[in-house]
Write a protein that holds these residues in place. Sequence first.
Motif, PDB file in Angstrom:
ATOM      1  N   PHE A   1      42.342  50.845  27.978  1.00  0.00           N
ATOM      2  CA  PHE A   1      42.358  50.057  29.211  1.00  0.00           C
ATOM      3  C   PHE A   1      43.574  50.357  30.082  1.00  0.00           C
ATOM      4  CE2 PHE A   1      40.102  47.584  25.979  1.00  0.00           C
ATOM      5  CZ  PHE A   1      38.864  47.507  26.597  1.00  0.00           C
ATOM      6  N   ASP A   2      43.379  50.150  31.388  1.00  0.00           N
ATOM      7  CA  ASP A   2      44.462  50.309  32.352  1.00  0.00           C
ATOM      8  C   ASP A   2      45.316  49.040  32.447  1.00  0.00           C
ATOM      9  OD1 ASP A   2      43.744  52.975  33.440  1.00  0.00           O
ATOM     10  OD2 ASP A   2      41.897  51.915  33.981  1.00  0.00           O
ATOM     11  N   PHE A   3      44.710  47.893  32.132  1.00  0.00           N
ATOM     12  CA  PHE A   3      45.473  46.648  32.134  1.00  0.00           C
ATOM     13  C   PHE A   3      44.866  45.665  31.142  1.00  0.00           C
ATOM     14  CE2 PHE A   3      42.189  45.783  35.281  1.00  0.00           C
ATOM     15  CZ  PHE A   3      41.789  44.489  34.973  1.00  0.00           C
ATOM     16  N   VAL A   4      45.698  44.741  30.701  1.00  0.00           N
ATOM     17  CA  VAL A   4      45.284  43.603  29.883  1.00  0.00           C
ATOM     18  C   VAL A   4      45.842  42.370  30.583  1.00  0.00           C
ATOM     19  CG1 VAL A   4      45.490  42.428  27.665  1.00  0.00           C
ATOM     20  CG2 VAL A   4      45.275  44.920  27.723  1.00  0.00           C
ATOM     21  N   LEU A   5      44.962  41.427  30.903  1.00  0.00           N
ATOM     22  CA  LEU A   5      45.356  40.201  31.586  1.00  0.00           C
ATOM     23  C   LEU A   5      45.349  39.029  30.619  1.00  0.00           C
ATOM     24  CD1 LEU A   5      45.906  38.439  34.140  1.00  0.00           C
ATOM     25  CD2 LEU A   5      43.408  38.307  34.404  1.00  0.00           C
ATOM     26  N   PHE A   6      46.437  38.294  30.611  1.00  0.00           N
ATOM     27  CA  PHE A   6      46.534  37.005  29.924  1.00  0.00           C
ATOM     28  C   PHE A   6      46.753  35.975  31.030  1.00  0.00           C
ATOM     29  CE2 PHE A   6      48.208  39.978  26.791  1.00  0.00           C
ATOM     30  CZ  PHE A   6      47.754  39.496  25.568  1.00  0.00           C
ATOM     31  N   VAL A   7      45.758  35.129  31.305  1.00  0.00           N
ATOM     32  CA  VAL A   7      45.966  34.088  32.320  1.00  0.00           C
ATOM     33  C   VAL A   7      46.856  33.000  31.738  1.00  0.00           C
ATOM     34  CG1 VAL A   7      44.849  32.281  33.699  1.00  0.00           C
ATOM     35  CG2 VAL A   7      43.889  34.575  33.641  1.00  0.00           C
TER      36      VAL A   7
ATOM     37  N   VAL B   1      46.042  48.790  23.010  1.00  0.00           N
ATOM     38  CA  VAL B   1      44.785  49.133  23.683  1.00  0.00           C
ATOM     39  C   VAL B   1      44.994  49.675  25.095  1.00  0.00           C
ATOM     40  CG1 VAL B   1      43.489  47.468  22.293  1.00  0.00           C
ATOM     41  CG2 VAL B   1      44.283  46.801  24.583  1.00  0.00           C
ATOM     42  N   LEU B   2      46.238  49.662  25.565  1.00  0.00           N
ATOM     43  CA  LEU B   2      46.527  50.177  26.905  1.00  0.00           C
ATOM     44  C   LEU B   2      46.666  51.692  26.926  1.00  0.00           C
ATOM     45  CD1 LEU B   2      49.173  47.647  28.244  1.00  0.00           C
ATOM     46  CD2 LEU B   2      46.859  48.017  29.130  1.00  0.00           C
ATOM     47  N   LYS B   3      46.190  52.278  28.013  1.00  0.00           N
ATOM     48  CA  LYS B   3      46.428  53.691  28.279  1.00  0.00           C
ATOM     49  C   LYS B   3      47.913  53.863  28.621  1.00  0.00           C
ATOM     50  CE  LYS B   3      41.868  54.381  30.317  1.00  0.00           C
ATOM     51  NZ  LYS B   3      41.133  54.649  31.575  1.00  0.00           N
ATOM     52  N   PRO B   4      48.416  55.095  28.554  1.00  0.00           N
ATOM     53  CA  PRO B   4      49.799  55.315  28.996  1.00  0.00           C
ATOM     54  C   PRO B   4      49.985  54.797  30.428  1.00  0.00           C
ATOM     55  CG  PRO B   4      48.975  57.252  27.870  1.00  0.00           C
ATOM     56  CD  PRO B   4      47.797  56.319  28.036  1.00  0.00           C
ATOM     57  N   LYS B   5      51.075  54.133  30.662  1.00  0.00           N
ATOM     58  CA  LYS B   5      51.414  53.520  31.949  1.00  0.00           C
ATOM     59  C   LYS B   5      50.514  52.341  32.296  1.00  0.00           C
ATOM     60  CE  LYS B   5      53.578  57.621  33.786  1.00  0.00           C
ATOM     61  NZ  LYS B   5      53.761  58.523  34.891  1.00  0.00           N
ATOM     62  N   GLY B   6      49.764  51.818  31.301  1.00  0.00           N
ATOM     63  CA  GLY B   6      48.951  50.629  31.524  1.00  0.00           C
ATOM     64  C   GLY B   6      49.830  49.398  31.673  1.00  0.00           C
ATOM     65  N   LEU B   7      49.238  48.333  32.179  1.00  0.00           N
ATOM     66  CA  LEU B   7      49.996  47.113  32.470  1.00  0.00           C
ATOM     67  C   LEU B   7      49.503  45.912  31.685  1.00  0.00           C
ATOM     68  CD1 LEU B   7      50.084  47.384  36.356  1.00  0.00           C
ATOM     69  CD2 LEU B   7      51.931  47.912  34.773  1.00  0.00           C
ATOM     70  N   ILE B   8      50.440  45.107  31.243  1.00  0.00           N
ATOM     71  CA  ILE B   8      50.137  43.773  30.723  1.00  0.00           C
ATOM     72  C   ILE B   8      50.482  42.809  31.848  1.00  0.00           C
ATOM     73  CG2 ILE B   8      50.740  41.988  29.055  1.00  0.00           C
ATOM     74  CD1 ILE B   8      51.460  44.244  27.075  1.00  0.00           C
ATOM     75  N   ILE B   9      49.496  42.036  32.267  1.00  0.00           N
ATOM     76  CA  ILE B   9      49.690  41.067  33.345  1.00  0.00           C
ATOM     77  C   ILE B   9      49.578  39.680  32.728  1.00  0.00           C
ATOM     78  CG2 ILE B   9      48.848  40.222  35.564  1.00  0.00           C
ATOM     79  CD1 ILE B   9      47.529  43.051  35.905  1.00  0.00           C
ATOM     80  N   VAL B  10      50.602  38.849  32.928  1.00  0.00           N
ATOM     81  CA  VAL B  10      50.637  37.514  32.327  1.00  0.00           C
ATOM     82  C   VAL B  10      50.779  36.472  33.424  1.00  0.00           C
ATOM     83  CG1 VAL B  10      51.827  35.980  30.714  1.00  0.00           C
ATOM     84  CG2 VAL B  10      51.755  38.437  30.256  1.00  0.00           C
ATOM     85  N   GLY B  11      49.853  35.521  33.436  1.00  0.00           N
ATOM     86  CA  GLY B  11      49.974  34.371  34.319  1.00  0.00           C
ATOM     87  C   GLY B  11      50.689  33.266  33.552  1.00  0.00           C
TER      88      GLY B  11
END
Length: 161
Positions: free
Chosen positions: A100-106, A124-134
């Motif tokens: 994945f390119d990103f993983v979101l945790f709301v 599970v992230l691809k290289p340079k992928g992002l974890i986004i946390v709300g």
Amino acid sequence: MKTYYATDAFDKNVADYDSWYDAHPEVYASELRAIRAHFERLPENIHGIEVGLGTGRFSVPLGIREGVEPSAPMAAKAISRGVEVMDARAEKLPYGDMQFDFVLFVTICHLQSLKYAFREAHRVLKPKGLIIVGFLPKDQPVAHGYQERRRFSTFYREAVF
């Protein structure tokens, strides 16, 4: 690994969960705007998941087509909204490495082991992928309100802030 999941409140109160967003459209819209601001910086055609996606309230308007949710009734509602849902937990994602390119945790307040959840997200992230946390900064008035009312809340009573 110590994990904590309070899914009973979510399992038994799906309608209440969803109706809260209907009753508080300004708050919901504000939360969506805050998360969407991060998505606007991302390239087109990226592939990501939401972890703990609930009823799909955030996945659907953000264009996220899949993710994980441990509460079966919440997952059923998300599926009815067109989201592909895996029965899984943040600490053991049912996906291969670098997908994945990103993983979101709301929200992360229902997890006790952030270390393992973030480790899995990173896996599970691809290289340079992002974890986004709300999240709500604990020093903000909204967060204070949640803290003050948490013992009366169906959903936040057991949360770890």
